[in-house]
Design an enzyme around this catalytic site. Sequence first.
Site, PDB file in Angstrom:
ATOM      1  N   VAL A   1       0.830  -1.207   0.000  1.00 34.63           N
ATOM      2  CA  VAL A   1       0.000   0.000   0.000  1.00 34.63           C
ATOM      3  C   VAL A   1       0.864   1.257   0.000  1.00 34.63           C
ATOM      4  CG1 VAL A   1      -1.896  -1.194   1.174  1.00 34.63           C
ATOM      5  CG2 VAL A   1      -0.233   0.080   2.530  1.00 34.63           C
ATOM      6  N   ASP A   2       0.231   2.357  -0.419  1.00 34.57           N
ATOM      7  CA  ASP A   2       0.913   3.651  -0.420  1.00 34.57           C
ATOM      8  C   ASP A   2       0.612   4.399   0.879  1.00 34.57           C
ATOM      9  OD1 ASP A   2      -1.676   4.684  -0.701  1.00 34.57           O
ATOM     10  OD2 ASP A   2      -1.456   5.060  -2.847  1.00 34.57           O
ATOM     11  N   SER A   3       0.967   5.665   0.934  1.00 33.81           N
ATOM     12  CA  SER A   3       0.782   6.442   2.166  1.00 33.81           C
ATOM     13  C   SER A   3      -0.686   6.683   2.516  1.00 33.81           C
ATOM     14  CB  SER A   3       1.523   7.779   2.059  1.00 33.81           C
ATOM     15  OG  SER A   3       1.007   8.530   0.982  1.00 33.81           O
TER      16      SER A   3
END
Length: 137
Positions: A17-19
Amino acid sequence: MRELSTTKEIEVRFSEVDSMHIVWHGNYMMYFEDAREAFGRKYGLDYLTIFHNGYYAPLVDISFHYKRPIIYGMTPRVTIHYRPTDAAKIVFDYEIHDTQSGDLLATGHSVQVFMDLEYHLVWGNPPFYEEWKERWS
């Protein structure tokens, strides 16, 4: 040919996942790959079977259509459907659903062709693939 499909649950890892805690788009291809491997194990069309019969099956086309984000903590399920064709290729369609709500999160499509072990494109169905299609028809 009868419908051939299988489903695999995916556990979203933090590294995917990203931020914003949303699965990075490049990981969808990995989820589709996991589904292809599950399909291959279930129906005897796995990569080692293809290789041991003297062929590779590289991807030549793959597409994704995002409907809703996959968020960290979800356990989505990927369903893969084999699409029969007379051509010397393996075609799959995919759906990713949220296991909790049932919502459709993404769809996809892929095409694989056959190459011999010297990396030459094979235009006709390899004998083992013809036998495989006959077995499952």
